[in-house]
Scaffold this active site. Structure first.
Site, PDB file in Angstrom:
ATOM      1  N   LEU A 485       1.031  -1.240   0.409  1.00  0.00           N
ATOM      2  CA  LEU A 485      -0.206   0.185  -0.248  1.00  0.00           C
ATOM      3  C   LEU A 485       0.551   1.704  -0.405  1.00  0.00           C
ATOM      4  O   LEU A 485       0.360   2.113  -0.718  1.00  0.00           O
ATOM      5  CB  LEU A 485      -0.678  -0.050   1.382  1.00  0.00           C
ATOM      6  CG  LEU A 485      -2.503   0.803   1.436  1.00  0.00           C
ATOM      7  CD1 LEU A 485      -3.022   0.781   1.746  1.00  0.00           C
ATOM      8  CD2 LEU A 485      -1.667   2.052   2.179  1.00  0.00           C
ATOM      9  N   GLU A 488       2.273   2.366  -3.764  1.00  0.00           N
ATOM     10  CA  GLU A 488       1.647   2.262  -4.585  1.00  0.00           C
ATOM     11  C   GLU A 488       1.200   3.941  -3.872  1.00  0.00           C
ATOM     12  O   GLU A 488       0.751   5.059  -5.161  1.00  0.00           O
ATOM     13  CB  GLU A 488       0.540   1.708  -4.715  1.00  0.00           C
ATOM     14  CG  GLU A 488      -0.006   0.300  -5.488  1.00  0.00           C
ATOM     15  CD  GLU A 488       1.136   0.446  -6.680  1.00  0.00           C
ATOM     16  OE1 GLU A 488       0.686   1.358  -7.429  1.00  0.00           O
ATOM     17  OE2 GLU A 488       2.094  -0.291  -6.268  1.00  0.00           O
ATOM     18  N   GLU A 489       0.876   3.700  -2.480  1.00  0.00           N
ATOM     19  CA  GLU A 489       0.645   5.454  -2.235  1.00  0.00           C
ATOM     20  C   GLU A 489       1.103   6.534  -2.413  1.00  0.00           C
ATOM     21  O   GLU A 489       1.501   7.868  -3.152  1.00  0.00           O
ATOM     22  CB  GLU A 489       0.321   4.974  -1.148  1.00  0.00           C
ATOM     23  CG  GLU A 489      -1.250   4.595  -0.635  1.00  0.00           C
ATOM     24  CD  GLU A 489      -2.415   5.397  -1.222  1.00  0.00           C
ATOM     25  OE1 GLU A 489      -1.965   6.827  -1.843  1.00  0.00           O
ATOM     26  OE2 GLU A 489      -3.869   4.924  -0.169  1.00  0.00           O
ATOM     27  N   SER A 490       2.934   6.009  -1.792  1.00  0.00           N
ATOM     28  CA  SER A 490       3.912   7.242  -2.211  1.00  0.00           C
ATOM     29  C   SER A 490       5.442   7.028  -2.752  1.00  0.00           C
ATOM     30  O   SER A 490       6.108   7.392  -3.241  1.00  0.00           O
ATOM     31  CB  SER A 490       4.306   7.902  -0.991  1.00  0.00           C
ATOM     32  OG  SER A 490       5.134   6.548  -0.403  1.00  0.00           O
ATOM     33  N   TYR A 596      -6.918   0.962  -8.015  1.00  0.00           N
ATOM     34  CA  TYR A 596      -6.278   0.975  -6.684  1.00  0.00           C
ATOM     35  C   TYR A 596      -6.213  -0.546  -5.794  1.00  0.00           C
ATOM     36  O   TYR A 596      -5.305  -0.865  -6.100  1.00  0.00           O
ATOM     37  CB  TYR A 596      -6.935   1.856  -5.958  1.00  0.00           C
ATOM     38  CG  TYR A 596      -5.811   1.995  -4.151  1.00  0.00           C
ATOM     39  CD1 TYR A 596      -5.042   3.237  -4.238  1.00  0.00           C
ATOM     40  CD2 TYR A 596      -6.615   1.198  -3.725  1.00  0.00           C
ATOM     41  CE1 TYR A 596      -4.299   2.763  -3.219  1.00  0.00           C
ATOM     42  CE2 TYR A 596      -5.294   1.826  -2.101  1.00  0.00           C
ATOM     43  CZ  TYR A 596      -4.675   2.207  -2.330  1.00  0.00           C
ATOM     44  OH  TYR A 596      -3.489   3.004  -0.575  1.00  0.00           O
TER      45      TYR A 596
END
Length: 617
Positions: A485, A488-490, A596
């Site tokens: 997570l 993929e977020e940052s 996502y």
């Protein structure tokens, strides 16, 4: 000292061209320009075809300039531009030629400043070139004013750029005026200019990417519904219509979207959106249970589009259809194709689950493993190739340079190999850029390497393992899903900030972070705290645990809720069938959340297969 140490190296040494270059650099650093010039000349005479020759030629021009020998400097920059025309050093030479002619041949100087900004509008010398054109009082044509305006825009000087574009006919400047006004917050002006440009078809000189950007910007700024905005665009434009049709289709219910996808596939079968349009037609039939029609469309897709973004989904769902029909052989055939041809895709994760189910009745679905622990950080990265592979492909120069730690020069000899470039960025701590470079390079490979190949770890490094393990254990979470997570977020950028003001490694909104801190009695939190990795991970894992508790441990729903919010997911649970959770994912109404979920679990799959975590299947 370094200069004389280099001087002790024998001329027969295979990297003697690099030795000469380093000696020249040392001499220049101690202001011995005469020796620097001598070494650059020796290098260019003896090693004219060396990958470092363009830089040496450019550096020689700069050395002449530092000594005040303007004539020889200009001659050298002209030679650099002539012999190394396709390099950045040729571009830099154009700027210096202009500077050297500023007081000698004004027209020639103007021509070279304009040439520079035409070829490198966002280049290092672009602002200086514009300033020089203005200070010299250059009489600019309309074409020249447009070049200057674009250069100013690319360097984020939007107000000044707009001044230039406003001097041009609207038919020739509408796009750039609109982009400047959009950046400056002049919504009404930008919208009017976009409408004028698209409606009157003033886009003959625009490439497709800019026209598509204009269309997207119009839809973004338009006060009407997005559907009406795209209808307007389709009414006005005779170019990029498949793009407009696709964007409109994405907004509509499946019944209405179907007709638009049919138009795209029928009228633009070789366009960028045809493959995805045919996938959507296939999925429409599959979702309705019209399996004969779906199979026909799926096989048509496979025959027409060999390796597109939609290919893994089509293969996987053909496998699901055959599985539903109890045709185990055909189902396994399609699942195995996904695993072999698209091993790093989300659908490989799901194909692996279905193959396990067909084998022994166990599909872990989206279940995770809180008992797993990440190893120590794995971000140093092995070389993407063995030394022998590098020598076979690029010669022995780069292998020697790598052993010596001279990575930038090695990259020159390796023709900017993207995986090696990614590795070099990793050595310098540019984690996000390293990941993106390797990911983009891997996406272009038709045949993917084995999961043990070190190139995979450039895309999927393990970082912040100590903090992730600690807070995953406290919150009974699988640390691999937290890692996935976060990636993929940052892309592991602790200072990441999204357009919606989500901050840090796990992209938390400040008000959400404050709520979590209050629930957990963690004390006051301000938005700067979210750029601190330990704080961000503590709060992000707490929020993921909250989502997990809300959905009774279901990590598919939890990950979706992390993106869309628990309320939206609870609504989907009430309205979408859950007899087939693969189908549930495809029917998530928010396209961003659907993507996502696939990205996070695709990344989860890749970490498990690359590092061999228990439970990989």
């Amino acid at each position: 000292t370094a200069y004389y140490m280099y001087g002790r190296i024998a001329k027969k040494y295979k990297l003697y061209d690099i030795v000469l270059f380093r000696q020249a650099e040392c001499a220049a650093a101690i202001e011995d320009e005469k020796t620097a010039i001598e070494k650059y000349k020796q290098l260019l005479k003896s090693y004219a075809s060396s990958p470092i020759a363009p830089l040496a030629s450019y550096s020689l021009g700069q050395a002449f300039l530092r000594t005040g020998d303007r004539q020889r400097a200009e001659e050298q920059f002209n030679l650099t531009a002539k012999h190394f025309a396709d390099t950045d050093y040729a571009l830099g030479s154009y700027y210096y030629i202009a500077e050297l002619n500023r007081n000698k041949d004004k027209n020639l100087a103007i021509a070279y400043w304009l040439k520079y900004i035409a070829l490198a509008p966002s280049g290092r010398f672009s602002p200086e070139s514009v300033n020089e054109l203005e200070s010299i009082g250059a009489a600019l044509s309309s074409k020249d004013k447009k070049l200057v305006g674009i250069a100013l825009y690319m360097n984020q000087n939007y107000s000044k750029a707009l001044d230039y574009f406003n001097q041009l006919p609207l038919s020739d400047s509408w796009y750039w005026r609109a982009m400047c006004n959009k950046q400056l917050g002049n919504r009404g002006a930008a919208l009017a200019q976009l409408e004028t440009g698209i409606k009157n078809r003033y886009y003959n000189d625009l490439d497709d990417s800019k026209l598509k950007n204009a269309m997207t910007s119009y839809a973004e700024l338009c006060k009407s519904s997005k559907d009406v905005c795209w209808q307007n665009i389709l009414l006005w434009s005779d170019r990029a219509r498949d793009f407009a049709l696709y964007n409109r289709a994405q907004l509509l219910p499946s019944e209405q979207a179907r007709a638009l996808y049919e138009q795209i596939y029928k009228h633009y079968p070789k366009g960028d959106y045809a493959s995805d349009a045919l996938w959507n037609l296939f999925w429409y039939e599959c979702n309705k249970g019209n399996y004969n029609s779906a199979i026909a469309l799926g096989k048509k897709h496979l025959a027409t589009y060999a390796n597109t973004a939609a290919s893994p989904a089509v293969h996987f769902w053909l496998g699901k259809i055959y599985e539903k029909r109890n045709n185990r052989r055909e189902a396994e055939h399609f699942y195995k194709i996904v695993l072999k041809s698209f091993p790093d895709n989300y659908y490989a994760f799901r194909a692996n689950g279905r193959l396990n189910y067909l084998k022994d009745g166990t599909d872990n679905w989206w279940r995770t493993s809180p008992e797993i622990r990440l190893p120590s950080e794995v971000n140093e990265g092995k070389l993407p190739y063995s030394y022998q592979e590098i020598a076979n492909k690029y010669g022995t120069h780069p292998t020697e340079l790598i052993l010596l730690g001279d990575y930038d020069t090695a990259l020159m000899f390796m023709e900017k190999d993207p995986f090696f470039e990614s590795w070099v960025k990793l050595q310098y701590g540019a984690i996000t850029s390293s990941i993106v470079t390797a990911r983009n390079a891997m996406s272009k490979l038709f045949d993917k390497p084995d999961r043990t190949n070190p190139r995979w770890k450039l895309i999927y490094p393990i970082l912040y393992s100590e903090e992730i393990n600690r807070h995953a254990e406290l919150n009974r979470l699988d640390p691999v899903i937290v890692l996935s997570l976060m990636k993929e977020e940052s892309h592991f950028n602790p200072y990441a900030r999204s357009s919606s003001n989500a901050l840090g490694l796990m992209q938390l909104l400040p008000h959400t972070a404050k709520d979590i801190a209050r629930w957990r009695k963690l004390g006051p939190i301000n938005h700067n705290d979210l750029f601190v990795p330990t704080v961000n991970i503590r709060l992000g894992t707490a929020y993921l645990r909250y989502a997990k508790d809300t959905f009774n441990g279901n990590m598919l729903f939890s990950v979706a809720a992390y993106n869309a919010g628990p309320g939206a997911v609870q609504k989907w649970i009430k309205t979408l069938p859950q007899t087939d959770m693969d189908r549930f994912v495809e029917n998530i109404p928010y396209s961003q959340t659907k993507t996502y979920v696939k990205k996070v679990f695709g990344t989860y799959w890749n970490y498990k297969r690359i590092y061999g975590f228990e439970g990989n299947g």
